[in-house]
Design a protein around this motif. Structure first.
Motif, PDB file in Angstrom:
ATOM      1  N   PHE A 234     -43.551 -53.992-104.902  1.00  0.00           N
ATOM      2  CA  PHE A 234     -43.604 -53.187-103.686  1.00  0.00           C
ATOM      3  C   PHE A 234     -42.376 -53.476-102.829  1.00  0.00           C
ATOM      4  N   VAL A 235     -41.922 -52.439-102.143  1.00  0.00           N
ATOM      5  CA  VAL A 235     -40.812 -52.578-101.201  1.00  0.00           C
ATOM      6  C   VAL A 235     -41.335 -52.223 -99.812  1.00  0.00           C
ATOM      7  N   TYR A 236     -41.041 -53.067 -98.838  1.00  0.00           N
ATOM      8  CA  TYR A 236     -41.512 -52.859 -97.472  1.00  0.00           C
ATOM      9  C   TYR A 236     -40.331 -52.818 -96.508  1.00  0.00           C
ATOM     10  N   GLU A 237     -40.567 -52.120 -95.404  1.00  0.00           N
ATOM     11  CA  GLU A 237     -39.567 -52.055 -94.337  1.00  0.00           C
ATOM     12  C   GLU A 237     -39.987 -52.972 -93.198  1.00  0.00           C
TER      13      GLU A 237
ATOM     14  N   VAL B 134     -32.163 -52.877-104.709  1.00  0.00           N
ATOM     15  CA  VAL B 134     -32.940 -51.900-103.948  1.00  0.00           C
ATOM     16  C   VAL B 134     -32.003 -51.265-102.929  1.00  0.00           C
ATOM     17  N   VAL B 135     -31.891 -49.944-102.973  1.00  0.00           N
ATOM     18  CA  VAL B 135     -31.006 -49.255-102.036  1.00  0.00           C
ATOM     19  C   VAL B 135     -31.720 -48.039-101.466  1.00  0.00           C
TER      20      VAL B 135
ATOM     21  N   GLN C 252     -42.161 -60.345-106.554  1.00  0.00           N
ATOM     22  CA  GLN C 252     -42.617 -60.628-105.195  1.00  0.00           C
ATOM     23  C   GLN C 252     -42.191 -59.500-104.260  1.00  0.00           C
ATOM     24  N   ASP C 253     -42.965 -59.309-103.176  1.00  0.00           N
ATOM     25  CA  ASP C 253     -42.681 -58.218-102.242  1.00  0.00           C
ATOM     26  C   ASP C 253     -41.232 -58.273-101.767  1.00  0.00           C
ATOM     27  N   ILE C 254     -40.607 -57.112-101.776  1.00  0.00           N
ATOM     28  CA  ILE C 254     -39.226 -57.000-101.311  1.00  0.00           C
ATOM     29  C   ILE C 254     -39.257 -56.404 -99.909  1.00  0.00           C
ATOM     30  N   ILE C 255     -38.685 -57.087 -98.961  1.00  0.00           N
ATOM     31  CA  ILE C 255     -38.674 -56.618 -97.576  1.00  0.00           C
ATOM     32  C   ILE C 255     -37.234 -56.338 -97.171  1.00  0.00           C
TER      33      ILE C 255
END
Length: 481
Positions: free
Chosen positions: A54-57, A102-103, A126-129
């Motif tokens: 998952f990618v989070y902002e 991630v872009v 792991q979560d990418i923030i």
């Protein structure tokens, strides 16, 4: 001399067939292996696994899923876009140690290294923030603070954007909302200064006309600097003739003249809204304001004509009911009492649920009309029975109604019932009947004291004190025998 050898095959040794078959087999294996490798069937890269995550902002309040981010296995074209939950999955990832990137436009890119992919396994990353780039982050932060009404924080974020990114395309936006934030903090002088900075530093901004309008609006509506406001509105009309605020500015110019008591000039400016801005949604308000000007000039006949135009030309307008009320009030000012009562009654009959424009939903117009019907009966016609009944309707039908300054209407109506009964008693010659009216007056005054002890007149004095005064006066002047 030549040596001729014949039938030499007889003397050749016999070949070893087993070795020949072995060589052929080896050759076939080599050819087959070469074919398989060339087709990728036995390539080490054919041994793959998958990665997901998952990618989070990063936001002011924590994190939220980031949709539309491109996640790519480094050194390959193998990639996936995150969905609305920020989720991604990439299959057919070569086994071994990998990395991914991630872009997303306007966001800081992220690199994740040391990802060990195993054959036929799904590796959970792991979560990418990530977060917006510094410029976009500040812009977004300022917007979020502004929307959540955290205006001081919004000012700080927008100001930092202006200072840290002097070449940003968002400078006009940031400067405008700094001005808006100060406006919402009721710091109108500072707000004007900030709007002026936009006009000075970012004159080509799409928000320039907005800033110009709000400078005028602050001066007119919030600070009462009507001459300054007039000039600012004039600047908007001349410098931004196509602005969405042009008709508002024209109306504002009329308002400034009205506030200064220059009603003739106000009418001229108001009339321009109707004649020069044919599609403006402000025509009903403008027509209503023109009528007010004539009433202020004591040109009552003209005022009534203009109020009637509001009703006839804009029947669904929020200003139709107020116009009807002021037709009644204008007749009242002209001392045409019966006409006034009839026009006030139209408010009650036709606009029972109408409220005063721009005020709370419970600020009805009808109770004001009902009160003035009673007032006309009492003060102008001396018809006390009709007046008492009309005042009682205010109390019964509109118990929580208020005047424009927030004071309750019912306490005044209750007091006037006492006044009407007292007037009856004073005029009555028969002592028994007189006593009945005076007792009714005392009862009415006592209800003011009991039910509305803290209610005041427009000058701030307590209505209950006047009620007590007249109770005492009756008891002294007309003591019971």
């Amino acid at each position: 001399m030549s040596l001729l050898i014949t039938n030499c095959k007889k003397n050749e040794p016999k070949p070893d067939c087993r070795k020949l078959y072995q060589n052929i087999l080896i050759l076939l294996v080599l050819v087959l292996s070469l074919f398989l490798f060339s087709s990728g069937c036995l390539s080490p890269s054919s041994l793959t696994g998958s990665v997901e995550g998952f990618v989070y902002e990063e936001t002011n309040g924590g994190t939220t899923p980031l949709q539309g981010a491109l996640v790519t296995i480094s050194g390959s074209s193998n990639s996936a876009l995150t969905d609305s939950d920020g989720y991604y999955r990439i299959d057919k990832v070569a086994i071994g140690i990998n990395s991914l990137t991630v872009v997303k436009e306007n966001y800081a890119s992220k690199n994740i290294n040391g990802i060990e992919v195993k054959e036929n396994e799904v590796i959970l990353i792991q979560d990418i923030i990530t977060r917006l780039s510094d410029e976009e982050f500040l812009l977004n932060q300022g917007k979020n603070y502004y929307i959540s009404e955290a205006y001081s924080q919004a000012i700080a974020a927008f100001q930092q954007l202006i200072e840290d990114f002097p070449d940003s395309e968002h400078l006009g936006y940031a400067q405008f909302y700094i001005g808006c934030s100060y406006y919402n903090l009721s710091l109108y002088e500072i707000s004007i200064d900030e709007f002026n900075k936009l006009l000075e530093n970012y004159s080509d901004s799409e928000f320039a006309d907005d800033a110009q309008y709000y400078i005028g609006y602050c001066n007119e509506k919030k600070l009462g600097y009507y001459t300054k406001a007039f000039l600012e509105y004039y600047e908007l009309i001349n410098n931004y003739p196509g602005s969405m605020w042009a008709d508002d500015a024209q109306l504002g110019m009329g308002n400034c003249y009205y506030a200064n008591g220059e009603y003739d000039n106000a009418i001229i400016e108001y009339q321009k809204v109707i004649t020069e801005y044919g599609d403006s949604p402000l025509h009903d308000l403008t027509q209503y304001s023109i009528a007010h000007c004539y009433r202020k000039l004591s040109d009552y006949n003209k005022a009534i004509i203009e109020y009637k135009k509001v009703i006839s030309n804009y029947p669904g307008s929020d200003y139709s009911a107020p116009a009807q009320y002021y037709i009644g009030y204008t007749y009242y000012q002209e001392k045409e009492t019966l006409k006034a009562i009839a026009e006030f009654q139209k408010v009650i009959n036709n606009y029972s649920g109408a409220v005063w424009p721009g005020e709370s939903e419970d600020r009805l117009i009808a109770p004001c009309a009902q009160y003035y019907i009673a007032w006309c009966y009492e003060k102008e016609l001396g018809q006390y029975f009709n007046a008492i009944n009309a005042y009682q309707l205010v109390i019964d039908n509109y118990p929580d109604s208020t005047w424009s300054d927030g004071r309750e209407i019912s306490p005044e109506a209750q007091f006037q019932i006492g006044e009407c009964n007292r007037a009856f008693g004073i005029e009555e010659e028969d002592e028994i009947i007189q006593r009945g009216f005076l007792d009714a007056a005392i009862d009415a005054y006592q209800l003011v004291i009991d039910n509305y002890p803290d209610s005041t007149w427009s000058d701030g004095s307590l209505i209950a004190e006047d009620a007590q005064y007249w109770i005492d006066w009756i008891n002294v002047t007309y003591p019971e025998s």
